[in-house]
Design a protein around this motif. Structure first.
Motif, PDB file in Angstrom:
ATOM      1  N   LEU A  61      39.174  46.930  37.651  1.00  0.00           N
ATOM      2  CA  LEU A  61      38.883  45.703  36.992  1.00  0.00           C
ATOM      3  C   LEU A  61      37.768  45.141  37.061  1.00  0.00           C
ATOM      4  CD1 LEU A  61      42.244  43.716  38.176  1.00  0.00           C
ATOM      5  CD2 LEU A  61      41.756  44.802  35.932  1.00  0.00           C
ATOM      6  N   ASP A  62      36.917  45.463  38.124  1.00  0.00           N
ATOM      7  CA  ASP A  62      35.446  44.876  38.300  1.00  0.00           C
ATOM      8  C   ASP A  62      34.662  45.407  37.276  1.00  0.00           C
ATOM      9  OD1 ASP A  62      33.523  43.346  39.459  1.00  0.00           O
ATOM     10  OD2 ASP A  62      32.853  45.219  40.366  1.00  0.00           O
ATOM     11  N   ARG A  63      34.977  46.856  37.023  1.00  0.00           N
ATOM     12  CA  ARG A  63      33.785  47.517  35.930  1.00  0.00           C
ATOM     13  C   ARG A  63      34.370  47.582  34.544  1.00  0.00           C
ATOM     14  NH1 ARG A  63      32.999  53.382  39.278  1.00  0.00           N
ATOM     15  NH2 ARG A  63      31.640  52.358  41.044  1.00  0.00           N
ATOM     16  N   HIS A  64      35.765  47.394  34.172  1.00  0.00           N
ATOM     17  CA  HIS A  64      36.146  47.476  32.880  1.00  0.00           C
ATOM     18  C   HIS A  64      36.626  46.277  32.253  1.00  0.00           C
ATOM     19  CE1 HIS A  64      35.684  51.754  32.999  1.00  0.00           C
ATOM     20  NE2 HIS A  64      36.264  51.776  34.195  1.00  0.00           N
ATOM     21  N   VAL A  65      37.065  45.016  32.948  1.00  0.00           N
ATOM     22  CA  VAL A  65      37.457  44.073  32.411  1.00  0.00           C
ATOM     23  C   VAL A  65      36.503  42.864  32.715  1.00  0.00           C
ATOM     24  CG1 VAL A  65      39.429  42.337  32.567  1.00  0.00           C
ATOM     25  CG2 VAL A  65      40.178  44.883  33.010  1.00  0.00           C
ATOM     26  N   GLU A  66      36.330  42.566  33.906  1.00  0.00           N
ATOM     27  CA  GLU A  66      35.232  41.303  34.249  1.00  0.00           C
ATOM     28  C   GLU A  66      34.865  41.457  35.855  1.00  0.00           C
ATOM     29  OE1 GLU A  66      36.885  37.398  33.834  1.00  0.00           O
ATOM     30  OE2 GLU A  66      38.891  37.909  34.303  1.00  0.00           O
ATOM     31  N   ARG A  67      33.727  40.679  35.978  1.00  0.00           N
ATOM     32  CA  ARG A  67      33.227  40.730  37.302  1.00  0.00           C
ATOM     33  C   ARG A  67      34.087  39.984  38.375  1.00  0.00           C
ATOM     34  NH1 ARG A  67      29.857  44.627  38.714  1.00  0.00           N
ATOM     35  NH2 ARG A  67      28.975  43.116  40.263  1.00  0.00           N
ATOM     36  N   PRO A 110      40.453  40.327  39.338  1.00  0.00           N
ATOM     37  CA  PRO A 110      39.784  41.142  40.508  1.00  0.00           C
ATOM     38  C   PRO A 110      39.556  40.461  41.703  1.00  0.00           C
ATOM     39  CG  PRO A 110      38.582  41.235  37.992  1.00  0.00           C
ATOM     40  CD  PRO A 110      39.599  40.075  37.859  1.00  0.00           C
ATOM     41  N   TYR A 111      39.341  39.135  41.496  1.00  0.00           N
ATOM     42  CA  TYR A 111      39.170  38.299  42.851  1.00  0.00           C
ATOM     43  C   TYR A 111      40.468  38.308  43.662  1.00  0.00           C
ATOM     44  CZ  TYR A 111      38.408  34.886  46.507  1.00  0.00           C
ATOM     45  OH  TYR A 111      38.396  34.056  47.435  1.00  0.00           O
ATOM     46  N   VAL A 112      41.510  38.111  42.998  1.00  0.00           N
ATOM     47  CA  VAL A 112      42.716  37.972  43.803  1.00  0.00           C
ATOM     48  C   VAL A 112      43.153  39.352  44.290  1.00  0.00           C
ATOM     49  CG1 VAL A 112      45.232  37.740  43.370  1.00  0.00           C
ATOM     50  CG2 VAL A 112      43.715  36.200  42.341  1.00  0.00           C
TER      51      VAL A 112
END
Length: 75
Positions: A45-51, A60-62
């Motif tokens: 998720l960090d690489r392909h969706v959002e930071r 990604p934070y969750v």
């Protein structure tokens, strides 16, 4: 995030109401598997969706917080 954590904890340790406590080996294997799954999901998720962003509390934070907390439980 709190409700998701409570749900995961109850389903990992207690499972169904009739089974009572589960064996610690089974719980430990499930926690390892979930921790690895959440870390991989965080990276994807960090690489392909959002930071990862604590301010917006995005997915990604969750997943990062869940993976980190599961990893802490294992130590």
């Amino acid at each position: 995030m709190y409700l998701l954590g409570v749900y995961l904890g109850n389903s990992l340790i207690f499972g169904s109401h009739s089974s009572g406590f589960r064996s610690s080996r089974w719980v430990r294997m499930r926690v390892w598997a979930l921790s690895i799954l959440f870390w991989l999901l965080t990276v994807l998720l960090d690489r392909h969706v959002e930071r990862v962003s604590r301010r917006t509390c995005n997915l990604p934070y969750v997943t990062m917080v869940l993976a980190d907390n599961l990893q802490v439980i294992l130590t």
